[in-house]
Design a protein around this motif. Structure first.
Motif, mmCIF file in Angstrom:
data_model
loop_
_atom_site.group_PDB
_atom_site.id
_atom_site.type_symbol
_atom_site.label_atom_id
_atom_site.label_comp_id
_atom_site.label_asym_id
_atom_site.label_seq_id
_atom_site.Cartn_x
_atom_site.Cartn_y
_atom_site.Cartn_z
ATOM 1 N N ALA A 1 -38.772 3.556 9.547
ATOM 2 C CA ALA A 1 -39.625 2.916 9.633
ATOM 3 C C ALA A 1 -39.765 1.685 9.316
ATOM 4 O O ALA A 1 -38.099 1.481 9.246
ATOM 5 C CB ALA A 1 -40.125 3.328 8.044
ATOM 6 N N ILE A 2 -40.688 0.873 8.699
ATOM 7 C CA ILE A 2 -39.971 -0.690 8.567
ATOM 8 C C ILE A 2 -40.293 -0.983 7.529
ATOM 9 O O ILE A 2 -40.815 -0.340 6.574
ATOM 10 C CB ILE A 2 -41.123 -1.415 9.554
ATOM 11 C CG1 ILE A 2 -42.317 -1.016 9.151
ATOM 12 C CG2 ILE A 2 -41.011 -1.200 10.365
ATOM 13 C CD1 ILE A 2 -43.084 -2.785 9.018
ATOM 14 N N ILE A 3 -39.707 -2.150 6.572
ATOM 15 C CA ILE A 3 -39.135 -2.510 5.239
ATOM 16 C C ILE A 3 -40.079 -4.163 5.898
ATOM 17 O O ILE A 3 -39.236 -4.867 6.103
ATOM 18 C CB ILE A 3 -37.921 -2.162 4.791
ATOM 19 C CG1 ILE A 3 -37.557 -1.331 4.164
ATOM 20 C CG2 ILE A 3 -38.527 -3.341 3.603
ATOM 21 C CD1 ILE A 3 -36.159 -1.229 4.193
ATOM 22 N N PRO A 4 -41.023 -4.043 5.132
ATOM 23 C CA PRO A 4 -41.559 -6.156 5.979
ATOM 24 C C PRO A 4 -41.021 -6.910 4.638
ATOM 25 O O PRO A 4 -40.802 -6.125 3.224
ATOM 26 C CB PRO A 4 -43.193 -5.749 5.330
ATOM 27 C CG PRO A 4 -43.026 -4.501 4.902
ATOM 28 C CD PRO A 4 -42.350 -3.574 5.089
ATOM 29 N N GLU A 5 -40.724 -7.751 4.263
ATOM 30 C CA GLU A 5 -39.666 -8.961 3.885
ATOM 31 C C GLU A 5 -41.105 -9.836 3.386
ATOM 32 O O GLU A 5 -40.874 -10.124 1.746
ATOM 33 C CB GLU A 5 -38.535 -8.372 3.088
ATOM 34 C CG GLU A 5 -37.727 -7.488 3.787
ATOM 35 C CD GLU A 5 -36.264 -8.116 3.763
ATOM 36 O OE1 GLU A 5 -35.153 -7.837 2.882
ATOM 37 O OE2 GLU A 5 -35.909 -9.244 5.136
ATOM 38 N N SER A 6 -41.296 -10.532 4.521
ATOM 39 C CA SER A 6 -41.734 -11.747 3.885
ATOM 40 C C SER A 6 -43.232 -11.681 3.779
ATOM 41 O O SER A 6 -43.466 -10.900 4.163
ATOM 42 C CB SER A 6 -42.104 -13.065 5.429
ATOM 43 O OG SER A 6 -42.154 -12.201 6.667
#
Length: 180
Positions: free
Chosen positions: A132-137
């Protein structure tokens, strides 16, 4: 050879970037970067982002949308940036942004945006799903926020296109008329 995959990864871990100068042989008849050339750069960069995300053999499944926003002219630089913006079990959505730069003035402009889907094509018996992805910006969070809706739309279109394919002829047209 397969590697052990984590359950999740940050978008920035998949980040890929390419920059090229636009030469005369890259132009269309209107003096701007040929769209097919840009599409090739986009697919190449997106494939690197996907490989960085999952380290498993993948291939392009679809170009979901490609919006040309500003022409890129001769001697400008074209920069293609890509990162994984959403994941399913065996699929990954990649967001691609294309910027141009007038190398004489240093002015940057958004030239195109694109969403692509890649799918895993070969797995071993230990595979469960891509991370899965973790968006930060702020950008990553905004792009990721629309992932589920875009995925629903893609699946609906795929179903329609599969049904439509049943009615599309695969015969080559007879270009020579029979003499009668």
């Amino acid at each position: 050879m397969f590697v052990s995959l984590p359950n999740e990864k940050k978008c920035k871990e998949s980040y890929a970037i390419q920059t090229h100068r636009v030469f005369p042989n890259d132009l269309n008849s209107f003096g701007a970067l040929f769209g097919g050339k840009l599409m090739s750069l986009i697919d190449d960069t997106a494939s690197i982002a996907v490989s960085r995300h999952c380290r498993i053999p993948t291939m392009t499944a679809s170009t979901d949308s490609l919006d040309f926003l500003h022409p890129i002219y001769e001697n400008d630089a074209v920069t293609v940036e890509a990162y994984v913006s959403g994941t399913g079990k065996k699929s990954m959505e990649v967001f691609v942004k294309v910027t141009g730069e007038d190398l004489n003035t240093g002015q940057h402009y958004l030239a195109a945006t694109c969403f692509m889907t890649f799918v895993v094509v070969k797995v071993d018996e230990t595979f469960t799903s891509v991370p899965a992805i973790i968006p930060e910006s702020i950008e990553e969070k905004m792009i990721h926020k629309g992932y589920n809706k875009r995925r629903e739309n893609r699946l609906r279109e795929l179903s329609f296109n599969k049904e439509l394919g049943q009615y599309i002829s695969q015969q080559l047209p007879n270009l020579i008329e029979d003499d009668k």
